[in-house]
Design a protein around this motif. Structure first.
Motif, PDB file in Angstrom:
ATOM      1  N   LYS A  84     127.567 -15.458  58.320  1.00 16.60           N
ATOM      2  CA  LYS A  84     125.892 -16.385  58.972  1.00 16.60           C
ATOM      3  C   LYS A  84     126.436 -17.768  59.118  1.00 16.60           C
ATOM      4  N   GLU A  94     124.473 -19.150  52.993  1.00 19.37           N
ATOM      5  CA  GLU A  94     124.839 -18.970  53.817  1.00 19.37           C
ATOM      6  C   GLU A  94     123.944 -21.200  54.054  1.00 19.37           C
ATOM      7  N   LYS A 147     129.216  -9.125  47.525  1.00 19.82           N
ATOM      8  CA  LYS A 147     128.826  -8.462  49.534  1.00 19.82           C
ATOM      9  C   LYS A 147     128.315  -9.050  49.900  1.00 19.82           C
ATOM     10  N   MET A 148     126.902  -9.880  48.913  1.00 21.03           N
ATOM     11  CA  MET A 148     125.831 -10.826  49.417  1.00 21.03           C
ATOM     12  C   MET A 148     126.305 -11.955  50.086  1.00 21.03           C
ATOM     13  N   LEU A 149     127.606 -12.271  49.714  1.00 20.43           N
ATOM     14  CA  LEU A 149     127.553 -13.689  50.168  1.00 20.43           C
ATOM     15  C   LEU A 149     128.081 -13.870  50.479  1.00 20.43           C
ATOM     16  N   LYS A 150     129.054 -12.812  51.135  1.00 16.93           N
ATOM     17  CA  LYS A 150     129.798 -13.023  52.470  1.00 16.93           C
ATOM     18  C   LYS A 150     129.421 -12.317  53.796  1.00 16.93           C
ATOM     19  N   LYS A 151     128.015 -12.089  52.980  1.00 21.73           N
ATOM     20  CA  LYS A 151     127.564 -11.883  54.503  1.00 21.73           C
ATOM     21  C   LYS A 151     127.330 -13.258  54.808  1.00 21.73           C
ATOM     22  N   GLY A 152     125.931 -13.394  53.786  1.00 19.70           N
ATOM     23  CA  GLY A 152     125.796 -14.648  54.531  1.00 19.70           C
ATOM     24  C   GLY A 152     126.567 -16.006  55.074  1.00 19.70           C
ATOM     25  N   THR A 197     120.872 -14.390  47.079  1.00 28.51           N
ATOM     26  CA  THR A 197     121.854 -14.991  47.670  1.00 28.51           C
ATOM     27  C   THR A 197     123.176 -14.940  48.305  1.00 28.51           C
ATOM     28  N   GLU A 198     122.441 -13.880  49.231  1.00 25.43           N
ATOM     29  CA  GLU A 198     122.820 -14.444  50.425  1.00 25.43           C
ATOM     30  C   GLU A 198     122.146 -15.979  50.978  1.00 25.43           C
ATOM     31  N   PRO A 205     119.388  -9.510  46.431  1.00 22.35           N
ATOM     32  CA  PRO A 205     119.995  -9.723  47.713  1.00 22.35           C
ATOM     33  C   PRO A 205     119.822 -11.101  48.453  1.00 22.35           C
ATOM     34  N   ASN A 206     119.002 -11.157  49.148  1.00 19.62           N
ATOM     35  CA  ASN A 206     118.732 -11.711  50.193  1.00 19.62           C
ATOM     36  C   ASN A 206     118.955 -13.733  49.648  1.00 19.62           C
TER      37      ASN A 206
END
Lengths: 334, 334
Positions: free
Chosen positions: A197, A169, A189-194, A164-165, A161-162
Motif C-alpha cells: 500500500k 504501511e 502475508k499481512m505485512l506484505k499487503k501493508g 499488522t497490515e 490482521p488489520n
C-alpha cells in the motif's frame, strides 16, 4: 537477530533499572517497558532506565493513545530520547481491552486511533504545528515548544490482521504478541499487503519484526513451565478469535480462563492451561530448547526476539543465562 | 507560621537543567519544587524522576498536571511512582488545565469543577489501595485498582483561580495553589477559602495556601523588572476583566497587549507593560523589594511562597541570590 527484553513495572523502577543495566552489559539490544495504569509509570521507569544505561535502545512497549493523549506521548518519548542521548523508540498500540474497560474507556475506532496518533506524533516531532481533523482526534495548532533531535522509530503492537497490515504501511516495526512460528508466517502475508500500500520496504534493517514472546528459561524445565503458566493463561484469555483458530484453541476454554482470571481464581485458570497451549503460546525450556525455538522464529521472519514475562522463574538468573548462552549463538551468525 | 518557599520550574528546559536547578534550590533550603505540565514541554513525570534522583530531601510535585490530557488513574500511578523513587517527598498539584493548550489538542474542559472533585476522589482511593468503582458526572471508572503497594500517599493541592474552585480546594484538598502575586488577590481568595472551610472539619493550619507568583530578583532592580515584563504581559493578556478591574488596569491596555502578543510582537507588548501591571502581577526587584512584598502576602495568610517564572535574568543566579538574601530573612524570624 536482535534481542529485546520486556520489563513490567509491577517491579520498582530501581529494580528495572538494575536489570536493564545487566541486560545492556550482556548485549541485549532493546529494552521494552510496558504501560498499564495499574503499574508504575512507564515514563518514570524509562527515565530511570535511561539514566542507568548508556547504549541500549529503550522504549515504551507499549503505550496507547486512550489513557494518555498522543501529544503527551510525543513530548514524553521525546523527553526520554533527550535524556538517553538518542536511544529511544516508541511502541504504541490500541491498549489492552480489559484494562482500558476497567477505566471506563471504550477503544473506539482502534485502527484509526493508532493511525492518527502515529501521524500526529511524527508531525509534532518534526516541529510542525499540527492541524488534524480525524475520526479519533481533532487538533488545531498543536506544536511542541522544544527541539527534537530525532524523528524516532515507531513500532505498532499488532494482533489482528488489520493492525499488522497497518504496521507495515506506516511504522518502522511491528511488535507481535506471538511465540510460535505459525504466527509469523501469517503475519508476513499481512505485512506484505501493508507495505504494498505504501510502497515501503519491510526488510530489516528498514523494518523490524519483533516477536513479543512469553519466555521462560531454566535448566529445570518443570520450573520454567510453572513460571510461564499465568502469562500463558493471560495470552489465551486475551487472544482474538483469529489467533485461537490458528492454534486450534477452543474459544469456550479461552473464555473460561478469562473468567477465572477476572474472578482472581489464578489456580483454576492455570489448571485450564494445557501443554499444547504452553507450546503454542510461549518459548519455554532450557538453553538448547530455547535456541531451537528462536531459530524457528528467525526462520519465520522474526528480526527481534523479545523475551517477555516471566523471562524465567528467577529473572536475574534468566537474563544472565540468555545473555551468556543464547545471544552469542545468534550474534555470531549475524 | 513559618513561611515555606517553593520554586517553579518549567520543562521548556532540559530535565538535566531542571535537576541541576533543583539541586541548587535544595542546597539553599527551598521547601518545595513544582514542575509544570504542558504537552508542549518535556514530560513532567520524566522531569520529576530526574529531579527525585538528584535530590534527597526537598519536596517535589507537579505544579500542575490535569485530568484532561492524562487519565486520573494514570496520574495516580505516576505520582505514586515518583513518591516511591523520592522516598515519599511528593505532592500532587492538580488543575483544570490551560484552556488554550488543551484547546489545541481538541480537548474540551468539560465541567471543570466536577472533574476536579471526581479526580481527587478517584486518585485518593487508588492511593489508599482501594478498588475504585466510580460513577460520576465526568468519570466513569468501573473497576480500577493499583497493582503495587503505595507506601507514601502524596498530599493533593488544587490550582484555583475562580471563587468556586477556591472554595472547593478548602473543602477537599490538602492545599491550594493560587496564581497571583498581589495581596488583594489573597484577601479575595481568603473569603472563598473561609466559606469552603466551614464545611470541613480540618485544622486550618494543616491547609497550605501557596501563592504561585511570577517572581524575578536581581541586585539591580531594572534587570529584575525587565526579565519579568514578558511574563506580566502574558498574564495581563490572559486575565479576566474582574481581575483587571481589581487592580485598576484599563481593559483597553490589556487588549492592546493581547493584540501585540497574538502577532508575536513581543517587543511592543513589553513596552506597554506599566508599573501598575508589574505591581499587580509579579514580585520583581532587588532582594529587599521582594522581601517587603512577600511580607505583605504573608500577612494575608499565605503559607507558601512559590517563586514562579521568570525567577530572574539568570535562573541559577536568582536561586543563589534568593538563598543568600530572601529565604534567610524569613527563617530568622522563627
Amino acid at each position: 537477530m536482535r534481542f529485546g527484553i520486556e520489563f513490567v513495572p509491577n517491579l520498582s523502577t530501581l529494580d528495572i533499572a538494575y536489570y536493564s543495566r545487566i541486560a545492556e552489559d550482556l548485549n541485549f539490544d532493546n529494552i521494552w517497558v510496558t504501560d498499564h495504569y495499574n503499574n508504575r509509570n512507564v515514563y518514570v521507569t524509562l527515565t530511570h532506565v535511561a539514566l542507568y544505561t548508556n547504549k541500549i535502545t529503550i522504549g515504551a512497549g507499549v503505550t496507547n493513545p486512550y489513557h494518555i493523549n498522543p501529544a503527551v506521548i510525543a513530548s514524553s518519548i521525546a523527553t526520554i530520547d533527550e535524556i538517553s542521548g538518542g536511544r529511544t523508540v516508541l511502541g504504541i498500540g490500541a491498549g489492552d481491552r480489559t484494562t482500558l474497560a476497567d477505566l471506563g474507556i471504550e477503544r473506539k475506532n482502534n485502527l484509526a486511533a493508532v493511525r492518527e496518533s502515529v501521524s500526529i506524533i511524527r508531525q509534532l516531532w518534526a516541529g510542525k504545528a499540527v492541524q488534524h481533523e480525524g475520526t479519533a482526534f481533532n487538533m488545531s495548532n498543536a506544536k511542541l515548544g522544544f527541539k527534537i533531535a530525532n524523528i524516532l522509530p515507531i513500532y505498532l503492537a499488532a494482533q489482528g490482521p488489520n493492525m499488522t497490515e497497518l504496521a507495515a504501511e506506516i511504522a518502522e516495526g511491528v511488535l507481535i504478541n506471538g511465540s510460535h512460528p505459525q504466527d509469523y508466517v501469517f503475519a508476513e502475508k499481512m505485512l506484505k499487503k501493508g507495505s504494498a500500500k505504501s510502497e515501503r520496504c519491510i526488510m530489516p534493517p528498514t523494518f523490524d519484526v519483533g516477536a513479543y514472546t512469553v519466555f521462560s528459561i531454566d535448566k529445570d524445565r518443570e520450573k520454567a513451565v510453572k513460571a510461564a503458566k499465568v502469562p500463558v493463561a493471560y495470552i489465551v484469555a486475551g487472544s482474538i478469535q483469529e489467533v485461537l483458530d490458528r492454534h486450534n484453541i477452543d474459544k469456550a476454554v479461552s473464555d473460561k480462563i478469562g473468567e477465572e482470571l477476572r474472578k482472581g481464581n489464578i489456580n483454576e485458570a492455570k489448571s485450564l492451561v494445557n501443554d499444547e497451549m504452553m507450546d503454542l503460546c510461549a518459548v519455554i525450556g532450557d538453553v538448547d530448547e530455547c535456541i531451537e525455538k528462536i531459530e524457528a522464529l528467525q526462520g519465520a521472519g522474526v528480526s527481534q526476539l523479545i523475551v517477555g514475562t516471566p523471562i524465567g522463574p528467577d529473572i536475574l538468573k534468566a537474563i544472565k543465562t540468555i545473555g551468556k548462552s543464547i545471544i552469542p549463538v545468534f550474534k555470531k551468525e549475524g | 507560621m513559618v513561611l515555606k518557599f517553593g520554586i517553579e520550574f518549567v520543562p521548556s528546559e532540559k530535565t538535566l537543567d531542571v535537576a541541576y536547578y533543583s539541586k541548587l534550590a535544595e542546597n539553599v533550603e527551598f521547601n518545595n519544587i513544582w514542575i509544570t505540565d504542558h504537552f508542549t514541554n518535556r514530560s513532567v513525570f520524566a522531569s520529576l524522576t530526574q529531579v527525585a534522583l538528584y535530590t534527597h530531601k526537598i519536596t517535589i510535585g507537579t505544579g500542575v498536571t490535569n485530568y484532561y490530557h492524562i487519565n486520573p488513574c494514570v496520574i495516580a500511578s505516576a505520582i505514586a511512582t515518583i513518591a516511591e523513587i523520592s522516598g515519599g517527598r511528593t505532592i500532587l498539584g492538580l488543575g483544570a488545565g490551560d484552556k488554550v493548550t488543551l484547546g489545541n489538542l481538541g480537548i474540551d474542559r468539560i465541567k471543570p469543577l466536577a472533574a476536579m472533585k471526581e479526580s481527587i476522589e478517584i486518585i485518593r482511593k487508588l492511593l489508599n489501595g482501594e478498588t475504585v468503582n466510580y460513577n460520576g458526572e465526568v468519570f466513569n471508572i468501573p473497576h480500577a485498582q493499583l497493582g503495587f503497594k503505595i507506601k507514601h500517599k502524596a498530599p493533593i493541592y488544587m490550582a484555583a483561580q475562580g471563587p468556586e474552585m477556591t472554595k472547593l480546594s478548602a473543602q477537599i484538598a490538602d492545599g491550594v495553589l493560587i496564581n497571583a502575586s498581589h495581596p488583594h488577590d489573597y484577601e479575595e481568595a481568603k473569603k472563598n477559602l473561609e466559606i469552603g472551610f466551614q464545611e470541613r472539619n480540618l485544622p486550618k493550619r494543616k491547609f497550605d495556601i501557596a501563592a504561585y507568583t511570577s517572581f524575578s530578583v536581581h541586585e539591580k532592580p531594572d534587570k529584575a523588572i525587565n526579565a519579568a515584563k514578558i511574563v506580566v504581559a502574558f498574564i495581563v493578556a490572559g486575565s479576566i476583566p474582574l481581575i483587571l478591574e481589581r487592580h485598576s488596569i484599563p481593559l483597553e491596555e490589556a487588549k492592546n497587549i493581547e493584540a501585540s502578543l497574538s502577532k508575536n510582537k513581543f517587543g511592543d507588548a513589553i513596552n506597554m507593560v506599566t508599573p501598575g501591571m508589574l505591581d499587580a502581577f509579579c514580585i520583581a526587584g532587588t532582594p529587599e523589594d521582594c522581601i517587603s512584598k512577600i511580607e505583605e502576602l504573608q500577612k494575608t495568610g499565605v503559607t507558601q511562597l512559590v517563586c514562579g517564572s521568570p525567577l530572574g535574568p539568570s535562573i541559577p543566579d536568582a536561586i543563589k541570590l534568593m538563598g543568600k538574601t530572601i529565604l534567610p530573612a524569613f527563617r530568622a524570624k522563627w
